[in-house]
Design an enzyme around this catalytic site. Structure first.
Site, PDB file in Angstrom:
ATOM      1  N   TRP A   1      -4.979   9.297  -0.768  1.00 56.30           N
ATOM      2  CA  TRP A   1      -4.234  10.478  -0.096  1.00 56.30           C
ATOM      3  C   TRP A   1      -4.596  11.577  -0.676  1.00 56.30           C
ATOM      4  CZ3 TRP A   1      -0.703   9.828   3.886  1.00 56.30           C
ATOM      5  CH2 TRP A   1      -0.316   8.345   4.453  1.00 56.30           C
TER       6      TRP A   1
ATOM      7  N   ALA B   1       0.841  -1.194  -0.138  1.00 57.28           N
ATOM      8  CA  ALA B   1       0.012   0.015  -0.055  1.00 57.28           C
ATOM      9  C   ALA B   1       0.973   1.363   0.111  1.00 57.28           C
ATOM     10  CB  ALA B   1      -1.008   0.095   1.180  1.00 57.28           C
ATOM     11  N   THR B   2       0.370   2.153  -0.497  1.00 51.21           N
ATOM     12  CA  THR B   2       0.949   3.424  -0.450  1.00 51.21           C
ATOM     13  C   THR B   2       0.965   4.101   0.890  1.00 51.21           C
ATOM     14  OG1 THR B   2       0.212   4.088  -2.784  1.00 51.21           O
ATOM     15  CG2 THR B   2       1.302   5.892  -1.587  1.00 51.21           C
ATOM     16  N   THR B   3       2.171   4.272   1.309  1.00 51.24           N
ATOM     17  CA  THR B   3       2.539   4.706   2.654  1.00 51.24           C
ATOM     18  C   THR B   3       2.915   6.384   3.100  1.00 51.24           C
ATOM     19  OG1 THR B   3       5.059   4.556   2.672  1.00 51.24           O
ATOM     20  CG2 THR B   3       3.623   2.678   3.321  1.00 51.24           C
ATOM     21  N   ARG B   4       3.051   6.927   1.634  1.00 56.70           N
ATOM     22  CA  ARG B   4       3.015   8.650   1.865  1.00 56.70           C
ATOM     23  C   ARG B   4       2.687   8.791   0.400  1.00 56.70           C
ATOM     24  NH1 ARG B   4       8.099  10.368   0.240  1.00 56.70           N
ATOM     25  NH2 ARG B   4       9.723   8.635  -0.005  1.00 56.70           N
TER      26      ARG B   4
END
Length: 269
Positions: free
Chosen positions: A143, A30-33
Site C-alpha cells: 500500500w 492479506a492487508t485490506t487497508r
C-alpha cells in the site's frame, strides 16, 4: 510410573486441541487497508539533479503517532526513493532494494568497478513496477506510492547526464515526469509546482519551492507535519539525504485568525 489422562491427571505431552488445529488450518490473510501511513512525497528535477521532499509524520488513523519516521531512502550511490502510504510496506520495499543492492556488489566483476554494477534509477523504477503489479495480482498489494529519483545509465554502465524521476503506485501504474507529488500533495502541491517550475532551476530554487509546498501542505493536510526531510541526487555528489528539520510557519493569516462569521459568509469554510 504410569501417566494418567483422567481428570486431574498430568501428562508430559499435550493432546491436540480444536483451537490448535483451527490456527494451523487458518488461511493466509492479506492487508485490506493501510494502518500506519505517511502522506505526501514531492519530487522535482532541476539543473544539476533531482530532489525529493517529505515530512516525517506517520499517522495511526487520525492519531499523529510517529513524528520522526524517515520516508526518503538511499538505495545506492545514484538512486533515491521516497514513499507515501503504509509505513511497514515501505520498510519491506527498503529491505528488498537493499538486498538487491548487496547482491549487485557481491556479484560485481571487479571490486574497483562497483559503480558500474549498481542499478540506475530507471532500473529500480522498472523493478518496483513489476513488484507492485505482482503483489496486486495476488490480491495482497503493497500500500504505497513510491517515487524514484536519480540518473539514467549509459550503455557502458556509466552514469548518464539525464536525470530521472518516476512514480509507481500500489497497483503497478508507473510514469515519469519532471515534477511529481503523491498523496494529498497531488491535489494541493502539484498545481503550485507546475506554476513555478522551470527546467533550468538552480538547486536553491528547487529547494525553496519544495519547502513552500510542504509548508502549505502542513497548513491544509491534517496528516502532515512541519518536520521534514529534503534529499537530492546529483551526478557528481551522488545521493544526499538531510537530517529532519522543522519549517518555519506563519499562523497570522486573516483566514486563520478571523471568525468565519466576520468575513461576509455564512460561517462555513
Amino acid at each position: 510410573m504410569s501417566l494418567s489422562l483422567q481428570s486431574g491427571g498430568t501428562s508430559s505431552r499435550a493432546l491436540p486441541t480444536q483451537t490448535n488445529n483451527a490456527l494451523t488450518a487458518a488461511p493466509n490473510q492479506a492487508t485490506t487497508r493501510p494502518i500506519t501511513t505517511g502522506t505526501s512525497v514531492l519530487g522535482i528535477k532541476y539543473r544539476n539533479g533531482v530532489m525529493l521532499a517529505a515530512d516525517t509524520l506517520v499517522s495511526y488513523g487520525s492519531l499523529a503517532k510517529y513524528k520522526n519516521a524517515k520516508r526518503l531512502l538511499s538505495v545506492n550511490s545514484r538512486t533515491l526513493v521516497g514513499a507515501s502510504g503504509e509505513y511497514s510496506d515501505l520498510q519491506s520495499i527498503s529491505q528488498l532494494l537493499k538486498a538487491n543492492a548487496l547482491s549487485d556488489r557481491c556479484t560485481s566483476d571487479s571490486l574497483y568497478e562497483e559503480d558500474n554494477n549498481e542499478e540506475c534509477a530507471k532500473e529500480v523504477w522498472s523493478y518496483l513496477r513489476a513488484v507492485m503489479y505482482n503483489r496486486r495480482s495476488k490480491m495482497n498489494p503493497l500500500w504505497n506510492d513510491v517515487v524514484v529519483a536519480g540518473f539514467k545509465q549509459n550503455t557502458d554502465g556509466t552514469t548518464s547526464d539525464t536525470p530521472f524521476l518516476g512514480v509507481v503506485d500500489k497497483i503497478g501504474t508507473a510514469y515519469e515526469d519532471d515534477i511529481l507529488a503523491t498523496g494529498f500533495g497531488g491535489y494541493i502541491a502539484l498545481p503550485l509546482m507546475r506554476e513555478k517550475y522551470r527546467p533550468d532551476m538552480e538547486e536553491g530554487e528547487a529547494r525553496a519551492l519544495l519547502e513552500d509546498c510542504l509548508r502549505i501542505l502542513f497548513y491544509r493536510d491534517c496528516r502532515a507535519l512541519n518536520r521534514v526531510q529534503i534529499a537530492k541526487v546529483t551526478k557528481e555528489g551522488g545521493v544526499l539525504v538531510s537530517d529532519p528539520y522543522e519549517l518555519d510557519t506563519y499562523w497570522d493569516f486573516k483566514g486563520f485568525v478571523s471568525s468565519k462569521g466576520e468575513m461576509g459568509t455564512d460561517g462555513g469554510w
